[in-house]
Design an enzyme around this catalytic site. Structure first.
Site, PDB file in Angstrom:
ATOM      1  N   LYS A 171     -31.690  11.206  42.893  1.00  0.00           N
ATOM      2  CA  LYS A 171     -30.568  11.864  43.558  1.00  0.00           C
ATOM      3  C   LYS A 171     -30.609  13.324  42.737  1.00  0.00           C
ATOM      4  O   LYS A 171     -30.255  14.377  43.273  1.00  0.00           O
ATOM      5  CB  LYS A 171     -29.279  11.157  43.420  1.00  0.00           C
ATOM      6  CG  LYS A 171     -28.250  11.775  44.434  1.00  0.00           C
ATOM      7  CD  LYS A 171     -27.105  11.001  44.150  1.00  0.00           C
ATOM      8  CE  LYS A 171     -25.999  12.048  43.699  1.00  0.00           C
ATOM      9  NZ  LYS A 171     -25.090  11.752  42.824  1.00  0.00           N
ATOM     10  N   ASP A 200     -25.409  11.032  48.307  1.00  0.00           N
ATOM     11  CA  ASP A 200     -24.595  10.252  47.384  1.00  0.00           C
ATOM     12  C   ASP A 200     -23.602   9.655  48.199  1.00  0.00           C
ATOM     13  O   ASP A 200     -23.769   9.457  49.238  1.00  0.00           O
ATOM     14  CB  ASP A 200     -23.733  11.693  46.664  1.00  0.00           C
ATOM     15  CG  ASP A 200     -22.828  12.261  47.787  1.00  0.00           C
ATOM     16  OD1 ASP A 200     -22.869  12.105  48.711  1.00  0.00           O
ATOM     17  OD2 ASP A 200     -21.826  13.177  47.265  1.00  0.00           O
TER      18      ASP A 200
END
Ligand code: SF4
Length: 229
Positions: free
Chosen positions: A139, A157
């Site tokens: 991420k 997210d």
């Protein structure tokens, strides 16, 4: 006529279920783009290195909380060399208001050392090299690739995960499933900014506890059963 047949098969009929779904997704992003043509991330940074540090610090913390700590930090340490000179103890002092700060301080010092040792002090622009840095997962790498290097990737997210499953854009049980699904369905021309549009919509409108559907610009395109209108 095998060739003619295959090109016909690829054409998407707008009236077909797949065609209608593609049109719905296109409309969702068209509206998000019209509302915010040049979306920006909310993590404050002054260069690629400080962006990387801010993203590492933001794991399980709010952007506002990270910004509060990094404003002073980046005045004294905006390069890997200065971060190393500040040292782990000095860094801990700056970021002690951020959750998990002892581990994050260790990682930021280690990644600063690695950037100097392996990349001449620069932040690398490929995923593999980014993910090899301490404290940098997929991420974080995606956020840096997208914001700093304009690579059209979507970092999923908590906000994007929730919004994607609610609308739905892509239904998935894991972040990986949602990321792979978004990669497939988001039209190319929206991919660079999709990450920001979805995060900002999830953070400020489609909130976790009570989505503010009454002011949602894509409410008529949303199939979430818990819609508040
Ligand atoms: S209508 Fe409500 S649930 Fe659907 S995307 Fe908008 S805010 Fe979220």
């Amino acid at each position: 006529m095998p060739n003619g047949k295959s090109s016909l098969a690829k054409a998407r009929c707008p009236a077909s279920p797949r065609g209608r779904e593609a049109a719905r997704i296109e409309e969702i992003f068209t509206r998000l783009e019209a509302a915010d043509p040049h979306p920006k991330g909310e993590l404050e940074h002054v260069n690629v290195f400080t962006l990387l540090v801010a993203v590492v610090l933001s794991a399980q913390a709010t952007d506002a909380g990270v910004n509060k700590a990094t404003r002073a930090l980046f005045k004294v340490a905006d390069t890997p060399e200065k971060m190393l000179a500040l040292g782990e103890d000095g860094l801990r002092e700056h970021i002690k208001t951020i959750g998990l700060y002892p581990t994050k301080a260790k990682n930021v010092i280690a990644l600063s050392a690695q950037l100097i040792e392996k990349h001449g002090g620069d932040v690398p622009c490929d995923r593999e090299a980014l993910q090899a840095l301490p404290g940098v997962g997929r991420k974080t790498a995606n956020v840096v690739l997208n914001i700093a290097f304009h690579v059209p990737v979507i970092a999923v997210d908590t906000h994007i995960f929730r919004l994607s499953n609610r609308l739905p854009l892509v239904s998935g049980k894991t972040v990986e499933q949602v990321e792979a699904g978004l990669e497939k369905i988001v039209p190319e021309r929206f991919k660079l900014h999709a990450h920001h549009w979805l995060i900002l919509h999830g953070r400020y409108v489609c909130k976790a506890r009570r989505p503010e559907c009454e002011r949602c610009i894509i409410a008529d395109l949303c199939r979430f059963e818990g819609k508040t209108i």
